[in-house]
Design a protein around this motif. Structure first.
Motif, short mmCIF file in Angstrom:
data_model
loop_
_atom_site.label_atom_id
_atom_site.label_comp_id
_atom_site.label_asym_id
_atom_site.label_seq_id
_atom_site.Cartn_x
_atom_site.Cartn_y
_atom_site.Cartn_z
N SER A 52 0.81 -1.22 0.00
CA SER A 52 0.00 0.00 0.00
C SER A 52 0.85 1.27 0.00
N VAL A 53 2.02 1.22 0.62
CA VAL A 53 2.85 2.42 0.74
C VAL A 53 3.95 2.47 -0.33
N VAL A 54 4.42 1.28 -0.76
CA VAL A 54 5.56 1.26 -1.68
C VAL A 54 5.17 0.73 -3.07
N ILE A 55 4.84 -0.56 -3.15
CA ILE A 55 4.75 -1.22 -4.46
C ILE A 55 3.66 -0.62 -5.34
N THR A 56 2.43 -0.53 -4.82
CA THR A 56 1.32 -0.04 -5.66
C THR A 56 1.51 1.40 -6.10
N PRO A 57 1.78 2.35 -5.19
CA PRO A 57 1.95 3.74 -5.67
C PRO A 57 3.17 3.90 -6.58
N VAL A 58 4.25 3.18 -6.28
CA VAL A 58 5.45 3.30 -7.13
C VAL A 58 5.16 2.79 -8.53
N LEU A 59 4.45 1.67 -8.64
CA LEU A 59 4.11 1.13 -9.96
C LEU A 59 3.24 2.12 -10.74
N MET A 60 2.26 2.71 -10.08
CA MET A 60 1.40 3.68 -10.75
C MET A 60 2.21 4.87 -11.24
N ILE A 61 3.07 5.39 -10.38
CA ILE A 61 3.86 6.57 -10.74
C ILE A 61 4.84 6.23 -11.87
N MET A 62 5.48 5.06 -11.78
CA MET A 62 6.45 4.68 -12.83
C MET A 62 5.77 4.46 -14.16
N TYR A 63 4.53 3.95 -14.15
CA TYR A 63 3.82 3.75 -15.42
C TYR A 63 3.58 5.09 -16.11
N PHE A 64 3.07 6.06 -15.34
CA PHE A 64 2.78 7.37 -15.95
C PHE A 64 4.07 8.09 -16.33
N LEU A 65 5.12 7.93 -15.53
CA LEU A 65 6.40 8.55 -15.87
C LEU A 65 6.98 7.94 -17.14
N HIS A 66 6.83 6.62 -17.29
CA HIS A 66 7.37 5.97 -18.49
C HIS A 66 6.66 6.45 -19.74
N LEU A 67 5.36 6.72 -19.61
CA LEU A 67 4.63 7.27 -20.75
C LEU A 67 5.20 8.63 -21.15
N ASN B 99 14.46 -5.57 -6.61
CA ASN B 99 13.87 -5.67 -5.27
C ASN B 99 12.57 -6.47 -5.28
N LEU B 100 11.79 -6.32 -6.34
CA LEU B 100 10.55 -7.08 -6.43
C LEU B 100 10.85 -8.57 -6.56
N ARG B 101 11.92 -8.92 -7.27
CA ARG B 101 12.32 -10.32 -7.38
C ARG B 101 12.68 -10.90 -6.01
N LEU B 102 13.32 -10.10 -5.18
CA LEU B 102 13.64 -10.54 -3.82
C LEU B 102 12.37 -10.79 -3.01
N ILE B 103 11.38 -9.92 -3.20
CA ILE B 103 10.10 -10.09 -2.51
C ILE B 103 9.41 -11.37 -2.99
N HIS B 104 9.47 -11.63 -4.28
CA HIS B 104 8.90 -12.86 -4.83
C HIS B 104 9.58 -14.08 -4.20
N GLN B 105 10.90 -14.05 -4.12
CA GLN B 105 11.63 -15.18 -3.54
C GLN B 105 11.26 -15.39 -2.08
N LEU B 106 11.11 -14.29 -1.34
CA LEU B 106 10.69 -14.39 0.06
C LEU B 106 9.29 -14.99 0.15
N THR B 107 8.39 -14.56 -0.72
CA THR B 107 7.02 -15.07 -0.72
C THR B 107 6.99 -16.57 -0.99
N LEU B 108 7.75 -17.00 -1.99
CA LEU B 108 7.81 -18.43 -2.32
C LEU B 108 8.41 -19.22 -1.16
N TYR B 109 9.42 -18.65 -0.50
CA TYR B 109 10.06 -19.32 0.63
C TYR B 109 9.08 -19.48 1.80
#
Length: 780
Positions: free
Chosen positions: A399-414, A430-440
């Protein structure tokens, strides 16, 4: 007049819809109880009572009208159609599927097609939403579920107002035309946005960006999706009220910084919210959140009256269900409204912790998880017991990092394109590290509590007990009172568990696994649970572009879900009669998903590659292996089991090496024969010349080389059970076998015609039931 009472209007509407769709008088009875409660306890006036009764009748009539108007206009003989593509195509390997609307009748189909070349795949990936194409193909009715508690695709499509699957033979993409209207334009923006993300965002980031910005979760890796589900945090990668509030906040703040007046921004957001629903695919959680936000903005702008949040939610519910009564069966709809109601009605609980971030987050997580518990158990048979802890980390992270950052990066990339790539790749790492933690974390034992689908009685207890838990928590003033309140949901889960483990009835179940065998024997009072074979899906070597991300596998997709639906987490014995794929192909999924006390295999001279893999997995998981031979016996709960074949010799044909199991259950003598054929039957009769049985599991799916006359004449069975796929390419069961059974007046049950076959017993009494017969008895 209705202030604070809209929730009761909501209940009246829901009961009206349920009475119309289910046709069960219990819903009328519940409606009458609601009316009595409102009159006698809530002291509703006569006018208010009339409104409530009118709502019940209105929604009853609306639903009945919907059912009558939505009868299909097609006969199934039609071959050519002009189809408007309503959604972006989903292409998984060489499998193409999407939703399309017939231009003439406006009836929606599911389109399915097998792509033949990689060039064709690339061409089909370019199909745009809003395109109209001429399509040739055959209409087929959706298949119902073939096993109890299984996902029923036919029912799912019925609730989506779809009667047919269009099996495509040809689409001429060169003769397609684009339909020009606002809806198609907005849907195309969504499709282009998703394609833009996959074209420009890194591998780990793209699927999550598409999910959290446009509501498309199709390309999230199946293993990762399963991990999020096991941890009870899958809601974080689905668009919800949090995403809507966050986006609205970002847009509102950006508008103010651009010196747009607050009043104009409110108008702009009111216009944007309906558009956002389309841009995100119209998920129920997004529709609910957007409509609530829109309603609140309209009230703020045009009315001095203030409505309670629970009233706004109830008005949205009433309007939503009136437009589409079938939406009440949608799991996302159920979870979204139930959890939101729970959070709103628990506002006084949350107020106690509002100044303490960690306790507030814990309280919010507990309320959400407990409120959703009966829905999750009903649909998915298990409940995450670590989600309360995991949410403490993942909710702020998303809620504080991943979602707002993705939204902002999408509009910035445009705006700035590839200049953003360094930041994107840093985020992707960093997201890959989170994925690995989730799988673990998801691989830890005891992450989830598997309880099976609750009975109607237990479901009612959940519906009564959970609100009472919230009530007791709200009134609690001391730690001791909170602990007493927490005992309520724990008691509900314990009672649910006891109804599974201490069931005095048992069953023998021929699970419909298509062309294969899988038989569950469950003894009363949890005295023994045995699975004979697991079915299996034949895998053919294909080109890389044809491989599906999550291919169907009968062990993973049929056997394990059925066992979980029964609350089964442990098998006392996994008996694999022989090494053919259609008998043991699903064994690895079973071994990986459940605790298995012992694996029983026949002794063979040269085990197949699949058998070697099973032996290695057993060794890895420290599961004892027993190689069965004639003469092995065991007794459990007063029920006797004996292995009649194979003998010590291994120099026989593979099918005749099948483990043949004899059992005495509910005063009946059972014989489970694997793929035993004529020579194996001859040896069996020679070794047991006095053998008689009541129930025969027909060998080798009823092939011509099994179930000989000599076998039937000696055994004299009264019932024959045949496991075979409908319209299988082997012609099983063979006509000669069926003729032999009919000549001897043996009652035949077949999975190809009857679906799953169940023998339910209590004590010495039992009854055979077939799944399709049960569906006909309970059509809704």
């Amino acid at each position: 007049m209705l202030k604070g009472n809209w929730i009761f209007i909501c209940l009246a509407a829901l009961l009206g819809v349920l009475f119309a769709l289910e046709g069960k008088w219990i819903f009328l009875g519940l409606a009458i109880l609601l009316f009595l409660f409102l009159r006698l306890v809530r002291k509703f006036s006569a006018k208010m009572m009339l409104i409530t009764v009118f709502i019940f009748i209105l929604f009853l009539g609306r639903t009945e009208l919907t059912e009558r108007l939505e009868q299909t206009l097609f006969t199934g003989e039609e071959k050519a159609f002009f189809i408007l593509f309503e959604e972006p195509p989903k292409i998984d390997g060489n499998y193409f599927t999407t939703y399309g609307k017939d231009e003439g009748t406006k009836e929606t189909f599911v389109l399915q097609y097998r792509l033949s070349t990689i060039e064709e795949k690339e061409a089909f990936e370019q199909i745009s939403v809003g395109t109209v194409c001429k399509v040739k193909g055959n209409l087929a009715q959706p298949e119902p579920s073939r096993n109890p508690n299984a996902f029923d695709y036919k029912e799912y499509l019925r609730h989506e107002h779809i009667s047919w699957i269009l099996e495509v033979e040809n689409i001429n993409l060169n003769q397609c035309e684009e339909k020009r209207n606002l809806l198609a334009y907005l849907q195309k923006i969504r499709q282009n946005g998703i394609q833009y993300i996959y074209a420009h965002f890194p591998q780990n980031t793209a699927p999550f960006a598409a999910a959290l910005i446009f509501g498309d979760r199709n390309l999230i890796e199946p293993d990762l999706m399963t991990a999020y589900q096991r941890l009870g945090i899958v809601h974080l990668i689905a668009l919800s009220g949090l995403n809507v509030a966050m986006l609205i906040g970002i847009l509102f703040y950006t508008g103010l910084r651009l010196h747009i007046t607050r009043e104009k921004m409110v108008y702009a957001l009111m216009a944007f919210l309906p558009i956002y629903i389309i841009l995100t695919g119209g998920a129920p959680s997004v529709i609910r959140a957007c409509l609530m936000m829109l309603f609140a903005l309209v009230l703020t702008k045009f009315s001095r009256k203030k409505l309670m949040p629970v009233d706004i939610l109830s008005i949205v519910f009433v309007g939503y269900v009136f437009i589409d009564p079938h939406i009440i069966y949608n799991v996302g709809f159920q979870l979204s409204f139930v959890v939101t109601y729970a959070l709103i009605l628990s506002a006084s609980i949350l107020e106690k912790y509002v100044l303490k971030p960690v306790p507030f987050l814990i309280a919010t997580s507990i309320i959400s998880q407990i409120a959703s518990m009966p829905i999750l158990l009903y649909h998915f048979f298990e409940f995450s017991i670590v989600s309360f802890l995991v949410n403490l980390v993942y909710v702020p992270l998303f809620s504080v990092v991943i979602t707002p950052v993705l939204m902002i990066m999408y509009f910035l990339h445009l705006l700035i394109g590839d200049l953003l790539n360094p930041l994107l790749h840093f985020f992707d790492f960093n997201l890959r590290l989170i994925h690995q933690l989730t799988l673990y974390l998801s691989k830890f034992p005891l992450n989830t509590l598997v309880l099976g689908r609750p009975s109607n009685f237990v479901l009612i207890l959940y519906c009564v007990g959970i609100p009472y838990f919230f009530f007791r928590w709200e009134k609690a003033r001391t730690i001791k009172q909170i602990v007493v309140a927490v005992i309520i949901p724990i008691s509900l889960l314990t009672l649910h568990l006891l109804t599974i483990k201490l069931d005095v009835s048992g069953e023998v179940m021929i699970i419909d696994v298509g062309q294969g065998d899988s038989i569950l024997i469950q003894l009363p009072m949890n005295k023994g649970t045995y699975l004979i074979d697991t079915g299996g899906t034949l895998q053919f070597s294909t080109e890389e572009w044809m491989e599906r991300a999550d291919p169907f596998e009968v062990g993973k997709d049929v056997v394990v879900p059925y066992l979980k639906s029964k609350g089964i987490t442990k098998l006392d014995k996994l008996i694999l009669t022989h090494g053919d794929m259609d008998h043991v192909g699903g064994a690895k999924a079973v071994l990986q998903s459940l605790k298995v006390e012992e694996v029983v295999l026949p002794k063979v001279e040269e085990p197949s590659e699949l058998e070697i893999e099973i032996l290695e997995l057993c060794d890895e998981k420290k599961i004892p292996i027993h190689f069965a031979i004639r003469g092995d016996t065991w007794t459990a709960g007063g029920y006797r089991f004996a292995v009649l074949s194979p003998s010590n010799t291994v120099h026989v044909e593979k099918n005749d090496q099948s483990i043949v199991l004899y059992a005495e259950i509910a005063k009946l003598k059972w014989l489970f024969t694997g793929d035993l054929e004529e020579e194996g039957e001859r040896k069996l009769l020679a070794n047991y010349p006095k053998l008689k049985v009541d129930v025969l599991k027909v060998g080798h799916h009823g092939s011509k080389t099994s179930t000989t006359e000599s076998l039937l004449d000696q055994l004299e069975p009264k019932v024959a059970l045949i496991s075979a796929r409908e319209n299988n390419r082997f012609g099983h069961p063979h006509g000669d076998v069926l003729a032999r059974l009919e000549e001897r007046n043996i009652r035949v049950y077949r999975t190809d015609e009857n679906g799953a076959i169940t023998f339910q017993f209590r004590g010495e009494q039992g009854t055979f039931l077939t799944h399709f017969h049960m569906i006909k008895r309970n059509p809704n």
